[in-house]
Design an enzyme around this catalytic site. Structure first.
Site, PDB file in Angstrom:
ATOM      1  N   GLU A 219       0.821  -1.212   0.000  1.00 23.46           N
ATOM      2  CA  GLU A 219       0.000   0.000   0.000  1.00 23.46           C
ATOM      3  C   GLU A 219       0.858   1.266   0.000  1.00 23.46           C
ATOM      4  OE1 GLU A 219      -4.135  -1.350   2.084  1.00 23.46           O
ATOM      5  OE2 GLU A 219      -2.325  -1.611   3.294  1.00 23.46           O
TER       6      GLU A 219
ATOM      7  N   GLU B 227      -4.147  -9.845   3.100  1.00 22.21           N
ATOM      8  CA  GLU B 227      -5.092  -9.602   4.190  1.00 22.21           C
ATOM      9  C   GLU B 227      -6.238 -10.612   4.236  1.00 22.21           C
ATOM     10  OE1 GLU B 227      -2.924  -5.716   3.864  1.00 22.21           O
ATOM     11  OE2 GLU B 227      -3.591  -7.293   2.500  1.00 22.21           O
TER      12      GLU B 227
END
Length: 254
Positions: free
Chosen positions: A108, A128
């Site tokens: 990210e 995730e």
């Protein structure tokens, strides 16, 4: 800077290094604060034109430091978000130099950068879903804007990583280089950016980012607020004059 982040200046180029190699540069609050402080300095210092973000020890960033997370620490900076970056990237260009893994929050961070240089063995992933979580530091919203929708969903839904070569094929990575040379190649790219007029560079980045969701019929009218100040600047005159006189331009940032 904190001991977990180092900053080096070479002319107009800043290099910001996450320096926790034993923990694969997993993000902590101290590291996030160090990155945030560096990016504030980047935007505030007129002598700086561009920054490179990288990690030490052959890994970019393995995401959140889970031991710190379980102890209640969040690697977030108010106003900037995770890693001191994802919610408020700098006004000036930021280049990711990626070796090894960029996982979870580390990926990210990459997605919050403007350009990406990667070693051939670099891997990008958002695992995730494998942990019962979702990529909420920009991954789930930025990835479909940077990759074809089906490829983005594949990464988000399976949690499996993406190779540097495949990332470059889909336009996520600008340059794939030999392992161990990503930082040098990113600095070379940064030097090319820094050689250009700073007002023009900053306005081009802002326009490219802000215009993504503008209606087609309004593009030219709305871009005027970005382009007119550049064309009216002293640097625009200097650029034309330097070209005519066959000499390097002397940018003044105004």
């Amino acid at each position: 800077m904190t001991s977990e982040v180092t900053v080096a200046i070479d002319g107009a180029v800043m290099t910001v290094t996450i320096d926790r190699p034993e923990q694969r540069n997993a993000m902590t609050l101290a590291a996030a604060e160090g990155i945030a402080a560096a990016l504030t300095r980047l935007d505030d210092d007129p002598q700086l034109r561009v920054a490179v973000l990288t990690g030490s020890g052959g890994t970019f960033c393995a995401g959140t430091d889970l031991k710190r997370f379980l102890a209640g620490e969040k690697a977030h900076v108010a106003g900037r978000g995770f890693g001191g970056l994802v919610e408020a990237p700098p006004r000036k260009p930021l280049i990711a130099a990626v070796e090894g893994w960029a996982l979870g929050g580390g990926f990210e961070l990459v997605l919050a950068c403007d350009l990406v240089v990667a070693g051939r063995s670099a891997r990008f992933g958002l695992p995730e879903a494998k942990r019962g979580l979702i990529a909420r530091a920009g991954g789930a919203v930025r990835l479909p804007r940077r990759l074809p929708r089906a490829i983005a969903l594949e990464l988000l839904l399976t949690g499996d990583p993406l190779s540097a070569e495949r990332a470059a094929h889909h336009g996520l990575v600008n340059r794939v280089v030999e392992d161990g040379t990503a930082l040098d190649a990113a600095r070379e790219l940064a030097t090319a950016v820094a050689a250009n007029a700073p007002l023009a560079v900053a306005a081009a980045k802002a326009l490219a980012v802000d215009s993504v969701d503008w209606p087609e019929a309004e593009l030219f009218a709305r871009q005027a607020a970005y382009t007119e100040p550049v064309f009216a600047s002293a640097d625009a005159q200097e650029g034309a004059r330097a070209f005519a006189e066959r000499r390097p331009p002397q940018w003044r940032g105004r």
